[in-house]
Write an enzyme that holds these catalytic residues in place. Structure first.
Site, PDB file in Angstrom:
ATOM      1  N   VAL A 124       0.638  -1.213  -0.268  1.00 35.78           N
ATOM      2  CA  VAL A 124      -0.018  -0.167  -0.295  1.00 35.78           C
ATOM      3  C   VAL A 124       0.533   0.885   0.449  1.00 35.78           C
ATOM      4  O   VAL A 124       1.392   1.428   1.227  1.00 35.78           O
ATOM      5  CB  VAL A 124      -0.690   0.224   1.176  1.00 35.78           C
ATOM      6  N   GLU A 125       1.041   1.830  -1.037  1.00 31.84           N
ATOM      7  CA  GLU A 125       1.869   2.789  -1.298  1.00 31.84           C
ATOM      8  C   GLU A 125       3.591   3.005  -0.760  1.00 31.84           C
ATOM      9  O   GLU A 125       3.571   3.155   0.007  1.00 31.84           O
ATOM     10  CB  GLU A 125       1.090   4.165  -0.624  1.00 31.84           C
ATOM     11  N   PRO A 126       4.363   1.588  -1.270  1.00 34.33           N
ATOM     12  CA  PRO A 126       5.295   1.513  -0.245  1.00 34.33           C
ATOM     13  C   PRO A 126       6.049   2.393  -0.518  1.00 34.33           C
ATOM     14  O   PRO A 126       7.671   2.725   0.224  1.00 34.33           O
ATOM     15  CB  PRO A 126       5.835  -0.286  -1.202  1.00 34.33           C
TER      16      PRO A 126
END
Ligand SMILES: *[C@@H]1O[C@H](CO)[C@@H](O)[C@H](O)[C@H]1NC(C)=O
Ligand SMILES: *[C@@H]1O[C@H](CO)[C@@H](O)[C@H](O)[C@H]1NC(C)=O
Ligand SMILES: *[C@@H]1O[C@H](CO)[C@@H](O)[C@H](O)[C@H]1NC(C)=O
Ligand SMILES: *[C@@H]1O[C@H](CO)[C@@H](O)[C@H](O)[C@H]1NC(C)=O
Ligand SMILES: *[C@@H]1O[C@H](CO)[C@@H](O)[C@H](O)[C@H]1NC(C)=O
Length: 510
Positions: A124-126
């Protein structure tokens, strides 16, 4: 209106749409999907939610935790599903064997039960640094392992893996989309990511939050909307004009992709929405204004200035509020829902994109706890105890609406304390005999609603734990091996969180 669409009809539509995807490589038209997170003290039962999605003509959903009962609810619904691997488990997927095992337990198992899984979101949005300073540099390696495992399992054409990125993967401070490029520190990774997606005919994914973009970049808040009221706009970017942040960011990402040598990829918007509390301009009036133009715009296949007429798929963020999400960046993180967490629509929105002036359908079968509230008895003799109890109550529940800009930010000190006590009382399911309204003798239960002005003192829904067994640990389902080894690895961290913070461990998923 709002007739429940028959599952068979939905399945036919879904089949038709997936055929279109196969034949053209692109969907026939922009699709409105929705994100459904469950980090909430009160949760709707999965079957209720699937019912809600069908009634609102939602074709795609993205979930963050893949519990068996959640997946079962989607079986045969015709709703296309995106499942997620949270950032905290990326390091576990470190070989093709582990990836194949994960696909077996998270995709094959459920597809064989008629759950139409179409995407796996890896992380998730790394690479985002806006909401946290920790990045997950192995995300692209995991993406490759996951897509290769999908391909080996025979799903290459129907299930695509991708990574959702926040717009901060782009360099900050640009004035025109054509100036956009990826941040230097992750540029090589982004190029690798995009090339791999192209080889697998998978889409890139970007999360767009116009409310932040305008605030972070000190732009006219109206630029976040589509109604052309903004005093700020962009003229003549290679002949193109930009009047809203959505087009601006979407095309900026395309410019960066073009510079990376992959101009022709499909770009899906993994999250877009408007919070309704806990932040300046975060309220239902503005949320309604935002979606009113966004959704018909998607369905109308208008495209952006750079790609007129190109269909854009968006996932609305999100279905319902999540009062157990972390709020390191601000209280609004708990208020992205179209619905309150008890299934009441907050504002008018036509989720089908047809632009009708309607409320979405209300969740059916919700039972609330009795109408009673816990408030402060106004004994001001020991301020230290009051402050202490206030802090504890907030810490273990949700006081994000008290924050500046929030719906309860106008309360007096005494009302503040009452608000906190009530939130705690409701999270504790009104268990008076277990001292849910004690607070060292400062709390009292009342039958009259203390809500005032915009500030609602909520009553939660009756816990439905027996019907909803809850999501397994950290968003990976089924795989005992991974769950057990993960638990061992995370135990020290976990116990720290459980001691310092009784917030549900599910907060790890975002
Ligand atoms: C993957 O991680 C596990 C658990 O940390 C470790 O035992 C194993 O050696 C790792 N495998 C590879 C190929 O790095
Ligand atoms: C990230 O690090 C920068 C610089 O070290 C700091 O200014 C910022 O507050 C940090 N952000 C978060 C969310 O921790
Ligand atoms: C952009 O705006 C300028 C000034 O209003 C106008 O002359 C021009 O036609 C616009 N271009 C497009 C592509 O709409
Ligand atoms: C929402 O915010 C806008 C801008 O701050 C304000 O004009 C409007 O009155 C607010 N609406 C509500 C219902 O608070
Ligand atoms: C109420 O609580 C909020 C959040 O802690 C705080 O910002 C605000 O100043 C408080 N108001 C009063 C009057 O104490």
């Amino acid at each position: 209106m709002n007739m429940r669409a028959s599952p068979i009809f939905m399945a036919l539509i879904a089949t038709f749409l997936s055929c279109m995807v196969l034949f053209s490589g692109k969907p026939a038209e922009g699709i409105i999907g929705i994100n459904w997170g469950r980090q909430s003290s009160q949760r709707m039962i999965p079957s209720m939610v699937v019912d809600l999605l069908l009634q609102n003509e939602i074709q795609e959903a993205r979930i963050f935790t893949a519990a068996d009962n959640v997946m079962a609810a989607f079986s045969g619904s015709g709703i296309g599903l995106s499942i997620s691997l949270s950032n905290f488990v990326l390091h576990v997927i470190n070989s093709s064997t582990v990836a194949e095992e994960w696909i077996q337990n998270s995709v094959t198992k459920f597809r064989s039960q008629n759950v139409d899984i179409r995407y796996v979101n890896v992380g998730v949005e790394p690479f985002s640094t806006t909401f946290t300073n920790k990045t997950y540099d192995n995300a692209v390696d995991v993406l490759k392992l996951i897509q290769n495992a999908l391909n080996n399992a025979g799903y290459g054409d129907i299930v695509k893996a991708t990574i959702p990125h926040y717009s901060d993967v782009l360099k900050q401070g640009i004035m025109k989309p054509s100036e956009a490029d990826f941040r230097d520190d992750i540029k090589a990774k982004m190029v690798e990511y995009l090339k791999f997606l192209r080889e697998n005919n998978a889409p890139a994914m970007i999360d767009i939050y116009p409310i932040h973009y305008c605030r972070e970049n000190d732009l006219d808040p109206d630029f976040a909307f589509f109604d052309k009221k903004s005093k700020f706009f962009v003229l003549d970017d290679n002949g193109l004009n930009y009047t809203n942040a959505f087009d601006f960011l979407y095309d900026s990402f395309y410019w960066a992709m073009r510079k990376a040598g992959t101009p022709d990829l499909r770009l899906v918007v993994g999250q877009v929405g408007w919070p309704t509390d806990g932040y300046p301009n975060a309220n239902t009036t503005y949320a309604e204004r935002f979606y009113k133009d966004l959704l018909p715009y998607v369905i109308g296949n208008k495209g952006t200035p750079l790609h007129p007429g190109m269909p854009i798929d968006v996932y609305i963020h999100s279905l319902s509020d999540e009062n157990r999400l972390g709020i390191w960046y601000g209280g609004f993180q708990r208020h992205w829902g179209i619905y309150t967490s008890d299934g009441q629509p907050k504002f008018k929105i036509d989720l089908s994109g047809k632009g009708r002036d309607i409320f979405p359908t209300t969740a059916k079968g919700i039972t609330h706890m009795p109408k009673r509230w816990c408030i402060f008895n106004e004994d001001m003799s020991d301020m230290d105890i009051i402050k202490d109890e206030f802090d504890k109550a907030c810490y273990n529940s949700d006081c994000s609406s008290l924050e500046p800009g929030g719906s309860c930010s106008h309360l007096s000190f005494k009302q503040n304390v009452s608000y906190a006590f009530n939130r705690y009382f409701q999270v504790k399911q009104q268990r008076i005999h277990e001292k849910a309204c004690n607070f060292q003798g400062l709390g009292k239960v009342v039958p009259d609603d203390p809500s005032t002005g915009t500030c609602i003192f909520p009553i939660e829904i009756l816990a439905a734990e027996s019907a909803d067994r809850g999501a397994p640990f950290l968003g990976i389902n089924g795989d005992q091996f991974i769950r057990v080894s993960l638990l061992a690895m995370l135990l020290p961290l976990l116990s720290f969180f459980l001691i310092s913070n009784s917030i549900n461990v599910e907060l790890f998923t975002k």
